[in-house]
Design an enzyme around this catalytic site. Sequence first.
Site, PDB file in Angstrom:
ATOM      1  N   LYS A 189     -22.089   7.689  -6.279  1.00 28.70           N
ATOM      2  CA  LYS A 189     -20.846   9.149  -7.034  1.00 28.70           C
ATOM      3  C   LYS A 189     -21.109   9.218  -8.136  1.00 28.70           C
ATOM      4  O   LYS A 189     -21.398  10.390  -8.984  1.00 28.70           O
ATOM      5  CB  LYS A 189     -19.944   9.458  -5.877  1.00 28.70           C
ATOM      6  CG  LYS A 189     -19.222   9.411  -5.855  1.00 28.70           C
ATOM      7  CD  LYS A 189     -17.637   8.935  -5.002  1.00 28.70           C
ATOM      8  CE  LYS A 189     -17.079   7.833  -4.951  1.00 28.70           C
ATOM      9  NZ  LYS A 189     -15.229   8.487  -4.203  1.00 28.70           N
ATOM     10  N   PHE A 215     -15.214   0.193  -4.377  1.00 29.80           N
ATOM     11  CA  PHE A 215     -14.582   1.352  -4.630  1.00 29.80           C
ATOM     12  C   PHE A 215     -15.116   2.866  -4.860  1.00 29.80           C
ATOM     13  O   PHE A 215     -15.056   3.052  -5.680  1.00 29.80           O
ATOM     14  CB  PHE A 215     -13.770   0.518  -5.993  1.00 29.80           C
ATOM     15  CG  PHE A 215     -12.704   0.439  -5.837  1.00 29.80           C
ATOM     16  CD1 PHE A 215     -11.826   0.375  -6.369  1.00 29.80           C
ATOM     17  CD2 PHE A 215     -12.546  -0.903  -4.637  1.00 29.80           C
ATOM     18  CE1 PHE A 215     -10.206  -0.069  -6.744  1.00 29.80           C
ATOM     19  CE2 PHE A 215     -11.493  -1.007  -4.878  1.00 29.80           C
ATOM     20  CZ  PHE A 215     -10.387  -0.888  -5.640  1.00 29.80           C
ATOM     21  N   GLY A 216     -16.145   3.252  -3.752  1.00 34.04           N
ATOM     22  CA  GLY A 216     -17.481   4.033  -4.223  1.00 34.04           C
ATOM     23  C   GLY A 216     -18.471   3.856  -5.262  1.00 34.04           C
ATOM     24  O   GLY A 216     -19.846   4.519  -4.938  1.00 34.04           O
ATOM     25  N   TYR A 257       0.129  -1.322   0.100  1.00 39.50           N
ATOM     26  CA  TYR A 257      -0.174   0.359   0.106  1.00 39.50           C
ATOM     27  C   TYR A 257       0.714   1.065   0.058  1.00 39.50           C
ATOM     28  O   TYR A 257       2.312   1.173   0.562  1.00 39.50           O
ATOM     29  CB  TYR A 257      -0.653   0.327   1.253  1.00 39.50           C
ATOM     30  CG  TYR A 257      -2.071  -1.035   1.445  1.00 39.50           C
ATOM     31  CD1 TYR A 257      -1.981  -1.864   0.321  1.00 39.50           C
ATOM     32  CD2 TYR A 257      -2.258  -0.708   2.533  1.00 39.50           C
ATOM     33  CE1 TYR A 257      -3.348  -2.680   0.027  1.00 39.50           C
ATOM     34  CE2 TYR A 257      -3.841  -2.030   2.253  1.00 39.50           C
ATOM     35  CZ  TYR A 257      -4.155  -2.755   1.268  1.00 39.50           C
ATOM     36  OH  TYR A 257      -5.392  -3.522   1.284  1.00 39.50           O
ATOM     37  N   SER A 264     -14.299  -4.078  -0.057  1.00 41.29           N
ATOM     38  CA  SER A 264     -14.517  -3.299  -0.847  1.00 41.29           C
ATOM     39  C   SER A 264     -16.247  -3.061   0.006  1.00 41.29           C
ATOM     40  O   SER A 264     -16.593  -3.719  -1.146  1.00 41.29           O
ATOM     41  CB  SER A 264     -13.637  -4.242  -2.112  1.00 41.29           C
ATOM     42  OG  SER A 264     -14.907  -3.070  -3.377  1.00 41.29           O
ATOM     43  N   LEU A 309     -20.689   2.084  -5.053  1.00 39.15           N
ATOM     44  CA  LEU A 309     -22.047   1.643  -4.139  1.00 39.15           C
ATOM     45  C   LEU A 309     -23.245   3.065  -3.209  1.00 39.15           C
ATOM     46  O   LEU A 309     -23.820   2.923  -2.667  1.00 39.15           O
ATOM     47  CB  LEU A 309     -22.397   0.235  -3.516  1.00 39.15           C
ATOM     48  CG  LEU A 309     -22.313  -0.600  -3.395  1.00 39.15           C
ATOM     49  CD1 LEU A 309     -21.441  -1.880  -2.806  1.00 39.15           C
ATOM     50  CD2 LEU A 309     -23.983  -0.767  -4.663  1.00 39.15           C
TER      51      LEU A 309
END
Length: 352
Positions: A250, A244-245, A53, A240, A247
């Site tokens: 946006k 990754f956003g 990471y 997740s 749901l």
Amino acid sequence: MDKTYLGDSGIRVSKIALGTMTYGDQNTQQDADSQLDFALAQGINFIDTAEMYPVPPKAETVTRTETILGHWIKKQSRDKFVLASKIAGPRRGMHWIRGGPSGLDRANIRQAVHDSLQRLQTDYLDVLYLHWPERNVPMFGQYQFDPKAELDQAGQPIDWVTIQAQLQALDELIKEGKIRAIGLSNEQPWGLMEFLRIAREQGLPRVSVLQNCYNLINRGLEFGMVEVLYRERISLAAYSPLAFGHLSAKYIKNPAAPGRVTLFTGYAQRYKKPGVAAATAAYAELAQAHGLTPVQLALSFVYHRWFMGSTIIGATNMTQLQENIAAYTVHLSEEVLAAIEQLHLTMMNPAP
């Protein structure tokens, strides 16, 4: 915050874990410190990281997340939190990590743990995951097993590091006090059962926790792995949960909204599949119809699944983190759960 035990390890963790994969790219040291302090104040004691990471993995940023975490850890009482990290395996083209790495052999496992402990400024990891299997399996958006990948370029069978050899290396580290428990990530049912069988037969450490993807548009675990978790008493740490956003809805409102999906071209192939947009829109509409936000619907569903151990959440700002943690207090009605199942049956797992 509710707590649970990781398998048979005796390690007690919060039902929400704080993911850190944005630290060092999208988030600064100051951001990380604020998030970590806030999470602990909310009763979250489980912190998840990895040597590769932040994501997406790059030569210029690799290991920054552990380094940032180490600066924070140095100022904490180590017994206040449970720390998990992950060792990168082969077959992902990350030549900047231990020269490949060539495999999950003893030398690579020991070097990875040694380096992680130095960066994290701690003497031990509570949990060490193998980030993905040594052997050939579909993962990170792949969904079909390919027997051809069992062969090298010359057509000869690839000599994978055996599961027994991996467990023996992990056993040494446990006996040395450098790790307390072991976990697998992005693993398949066959692999988990082999780890358990060999551990039982050879008197080697038993897997305590599985970290795999699970969310409204990726429920593949339910086809076989959930039974293994149940019968073998293995905890699930789901990653997740917001896909990754996606749901959060946006990207429905603004396809160019800032986030990993738009910031990093070619990243997160799992969520670029044809059915993802329609499914995320349907779940967002369901949430709205019942007075919920898309985030509340998606996270509450994962948080409160009967087989869930801990759910790993991440955020790039404090507003997101607060919303994600607050969603734990939301409990979906039977009507909403039934509606989710109907949607699932009509557009099953568009992001395997």
